[in-house]
Design a protein around this motif. Structure first.
Motif, mmCIF file in Angstrom:
data_model
loop_
_atom_site.group_PDB
_atom_site.id
_atom_site.type_symbol
_atom_site.label_atom_id
_atom_site.label_comp_id
_atom_site.label_asym_id
_atom_site.label_seq_id
_atom_site.Cartn_x
_atom_site.Cartn_y
_atom_site.Cartn_z
ATOM 1 N N PHE A 159 0.730 -1.165 0.096
ATOM 2 C CA PHE A 159 0.054 0.062 -0.002
ATOM 3 C C PHE A 159 0.908 1.131 -0.052
ATOM 4 C CE2 PHE A 159 -2.246 3.465 2.086
ATOM 5 C CZ PHE A 159 -3.530 3.640 1.538
ATOM 6 N N ALA A 160 1.780 1.255 0.875
ATOM 7 C CA ALA A 160 2.565 2.485 0.974
ATOM 8 C C ALA A 160 3.686 2.653 -0.465
ATOM 9 C CB ALA A 160 3.702 2.241 2.046
ATOM 10 N N MET A 189 1.178 4.058 -3.051
ATOM 11 C CA MET A 189 0.778 5.458 -2.705
ATOM 12 C C MET A 189 1.680 6.158 -3.098
ATOM 13 S SD MET A 189 -2.326 5.635 -1.952
ATOM 14 C CE MET A 189 -2.434 4.177 -2.826
ATOM 15 N N GLY A 228 2.446 6.288 -6.879
ATOM 16 C CA GLY A 228 1.105 7.087 -7.286
ATOM 17 C C GLY A 228 1.365 8.364 -7.377
ATOM 18 N N GLY A 229 1.998 8.871 -6.266
ATOM 19 C CA GLY A 229 2.204 10.454 -6.099
ATOM 20 C C GLY A 229 3.195 10.880 -7.341
ATOM 21 N N SER A 243 1.482 11.162 -10.579
ATOM 22 C CA SER A 243 0.749 12.584 -10.525
ATOM 23 C C SER A 243 1.800 13.722 -10.717
ATOM 24 C CB SER A 243 0.117 12.563 -9.329
ATOM 25 O OG SER A 243 -0.862 11.351 -9.063
#
Length: 235
Positions: free
Chosen positions: A220-221, A224, A227-228, A231
């Motif tokens: 998960f970490a 995230m 994913g950042g 972006s």
């Protein structure tokens, strides 16, 4: 009655002891890693390594300057098992995640080596440099500028070391499972004794901090974080 052998037959020579392998830096490091994998980081000392090699500690210093250098050489050997991919701009995000996974697996395979990584803020051994350059190359292939790639690589490295360090601590008993379980029960009782509704989310969060959820938390970490970065590139 014992019959002597005929004079033309040679008497068997006394069995010679197998020769010890020639002492070298590589052998010292390999022996240290074998100890590390079997007994954990605290078991690795120059004296123990010398015992394993049937020599004196002083003889090791002809190949390794001190324990600190040995630690760095062990870390470098462990990182040597981590593959280095060719950066792929179309698949860079997955390459970043896979590279972190590889690093964590390598460190967890030798419990305690993550402690060396923590104590070596800027490692400059060959494989450490190779890994650092590989991660920066992947991040830059994804579209990050050098500053962004450096900051991202540093944060990912810190996370990999922290995760591997915690996993290693459980493996070799830095945490006493019975004590941890008892402390967990005490904390749960304490939280339930607080005013109703004071910490409703924290009261429910304990179920997600177990050995079974460890991999899920790691992934998960990682998702995230990457994913950042995606972006950031799109922006």
């Amino acid at each position: 009655m014992t019959v002597p052998p005929p004079p033309w037959r040679r008497s068997p020579s006394p069995r010679r002891r197998a020769e010890k392998p020639l002492l070298s830096r590589d052998l010292v490091v390999k022996t240290a890693l074998d100890l590390l994998a079997a007994e954990g980081f605290e078991a690795v000392s120059m004296r123990r390594i010398a015992q394993q090699l049937e020599t004196g500690p002083a003889s090791l210093y002809a190949h390794v300057a001190n324990k600190e250098e040995l630690d760095e050489l062990m870390l470098d050997a462990v990182l040597g098992d981590v593959p280095v991919p060719q950066p792929d701009p179309a698949n860079w995000a997955e390459q970043v995640k896979e590279q972190v996974r590889h690093q964590v697996r390598a460190m967890v395979a030798y419990p305690g080596i993550a402690k060396v990584a923590w104590n070596t803020p800027v490692p400059v051994t060959p494989n450490s440099l190779r890994q650092g350059e590989a991660m920066l190359a992947i991040l830059r292939a994804g579209g990050l500028d050098l500053k962004q790639a450096v900051f991202a690589g540093d944060a990912l490295s810190l996370y990999a070391k922290a995760y591997a360090y915690e996993a290693s601590s459980w493996t070799f008993g830095d945490y006493d499972e019975a004590e941890v379980a008892e402390r967990g029960r005490q904390m749960a009782d304490y939280m339930r004794s607080l005013p109703a509704g004071a910490f409703p989310n924290l009261l429910l969060s304990g179920q997600f901090f177990t050995g079974e959820t460890s991999k899920d938390r790691f992934e998960f970490a990682l998702a995230m974080f990457v994913g950042g970065l995606q972006s950031l590139v799109r922006a």
